[in-house]
Design an enzyme around this catalytic site. Structure first.
Site, PDB file in Angstrom:
ATOM      1  N   SER A   1      -6.687   3.671   3.422  1.00 20.10           N
ATOM      2  CA  SER A   1      -5.898   2.798   2.548  1.00 20.10           C
ATOM      3  C   SER A   1      -6.800   1.942   1.670  1.00 20.10           C
ATOM      4  CB  SER A   1      -4.955   1.905   3.370  1.00 20.10           C
ATOM      5  OG  SER A   1      -3.935   1.379   2.565  1.00 20.10           O
TER       6      SER A   1
ATOM      7  N   SER B   1       0.801  -1.235   0.000  1.00 16.96           N
ATOM      8  CA  SER B   1       0.000   0.000   0.000  1.00 16.96           C
ATOM      9  C   SER B   1       0.827   1.275   0.000  1.00 16.96           C
ATOM     10  CB  SER B   1      -0.970   0.018   1.189  1.00 16.96           C
ATOM     11  OG  SER B   1      -2.068  -0.840   0.942  1.00 16.96           O
TER      12      SER B   1
ATOM     13  N   LYS C   1       0.035   3.719  -2.717  1.00 16.18           N
ATOM     14  CA  LYS C   1      -1.006   4.746  -2.651  1.00 16.18           C
ATOM     15  C   LYS C   1      -0.429   6.152  -2.464  1.00 16.18           C
ATOM     16  CE  LYS C   1      -4.601   1.587  -1.058  1.00 16.18           C
ATOM     17  NZ  LYS C   1      -3.960   0.346  -0.594  1.00 16.18           N
TER      18      LYS C   1
END
Length: 387
Positions: A126, A63, A66
């Site tokens: 997230s 993640s 992101k």
């Protein structure tokens, strides 16, 4: 250029002498041992790497991806191609049900969601679903958005990074490094402060579902952490990027491949504490500052002030500013005409005899050519000058 030809600014500049007095040198211990596959401790302002290990080793980004997704959202908002009030219709591909067991914003197919909410859903919650929704809204498809991600990565110098999706779930060929992610974080903070500010938000509620930011250091009162992002997959382990400030110093840490949530936070905190305890960011010279006056030949005046166009900022071990020395090399004889801001040499900053930075030496004002008689006299004087 070699040291023999350098001229000491300390001997000709009262400013430099005033800035740098002598005291005992500080002792900087080795950086702490970090239990992770790779890590980086970077000074945000200068980009100097203070400590690192395996910083160019490739890992799945999870993640942390992101951060790039948010970076692109920020760029598109800046361009005006999208707005925070845009209503995005959630496609079947972006539906939360397509990502069972993963981080979600919990958006529903066919519903309209504002860009402002989706951006927070990506940064704070997230959300993999929100990431797909924004990728489709900006680029039309995930594949097209990935192309955009890689274009930005190339511009930022992320030479060991390749993205294939906007959320970071494992995919063939999708890799990054701790160094590349530090570069991305540095660019996000520098270029898009509004987009970066979202990374400091501790919670976000959407559709009556409250979710908390997984970056536990945002709650740590011993540090002024204001970002940035966590990441985890079974393959990549636990990762965390942080940024924190202490007076004029901002540090960025990237820890990739730790073995638990607690560990990634603990190792990041060790790096931050080490960096703030033993290093600082200082401005050696302000933009436009004059620190030496030199003879110029054939001009409408005899002297010219030399200095720096931009501020000179360096990363130093704490309490070492007084040991800085500055010297310079001229590229050519100083002869008129010279334009304001024209580069005429290089200034070198040294610490304990080692070069730590160099920057252009420029003319701080213009000097026009002198009259015919003045040029003849200066030409004769120049022949017998040591300058």
């Amino acid at each position: 250029m070699n040291n023999i030809r350098r001229k000491s600014l300390l001997s000709v500049s009262t400013l430099a002498v005033g800035l740098f007095s002598f005291t005992a040198a500080a002792i900087v211990p080795p950086s702490p041992t970090i239990n992770a596959r790779s890590y980086v401790l970077m000074d945000y302002t200068t980009g100097q790497i203070i400590a690192s290990s395996g910083e160019h080793d490739q890992h799945g980004p999870a993640s942390l991806t992101k951060i790039m997704t948010n970076f692109i959202i920020g760029k598109e908002l800046e361009r005006g191609s999208i707005s925070l009030d845009d209503e995005v219709t959630v496609s079947e591909r972006a539906w939360a049900r397509n990502f069972p067991g993963s981080s979600l914003m919990f958006i529903e197919v066919g519903k309209q969601v504002k860009v402002a909410d989706l951006q927070r859903g990506i940064v704070v919650s997230s959300g993999n679903d929100a990431s797909v929704a924004m990728a489709e809204h900006i680029a039309g498809s995930e594949d097209a958005f990935a192309d955009l991600m890689n274009t930005h990565a190339q511009r930022l110098g992320m030479t060991n990074t390749f993205f294939t999706n906007p959320h970071g779930l494992p995919a063939p060929e999708q890799v990054t490094t701790s160094y590349d992610m530090a570069l991305l974080t540095q660019a996000l903070i520098r270029e898009l402060p509004d987009a970066y500010a979202l990374h400091s938000e501790r919670e976000f509620t959407y559709n009556d579902i409250r979710q908390y930011n997984r970056n536990s250091l945002l709650w740590d009162r011993s540090l002024n952490v204001d970002g940035v992002k966590t990441g985890h997959t079974a393959e990549s382990g636990y990762s965390l990027i942080t940024s924190a400030t202490d007076q004029d110093t901002r540090l960025i840490t990237v820890v990739m491949g730790a073995d638990s949530e607690r560990s990634r936070a603990t190792e990041s905190k060790k790096l931050l504490n080490y960096g703030f305890r033993y290093y600082e960011t200082i401005t050696a010279y302000e933009a436009g500052e004059s620190f030496v006056t030199q003879r110029i030949w054939g001009g409408s005046r005899d002297d010219i002030q030399l200095g720096v166009k931009d501020a000179v900022v360096v990363t130093l071990p704490r309490d070492q500013r007084q040991h800085l020395e500055a010297n310079f090399v001229l590229d050519r004889p100083l002869e008129a005409p010279l334009a304001q801001g024209e580069v005429i040499g290089t200034v070198y900053l040294t610490l304990q005899g080692e070069d730590i930075a160099s920057f252009p030496l420029v003319s701080l004002h213009a000097v026009e050519r002198g009259g015919f008689i003045k040029r003849i006299i200066d030409s004769l004087k120049q022949r017998f000058s040591d300058e």
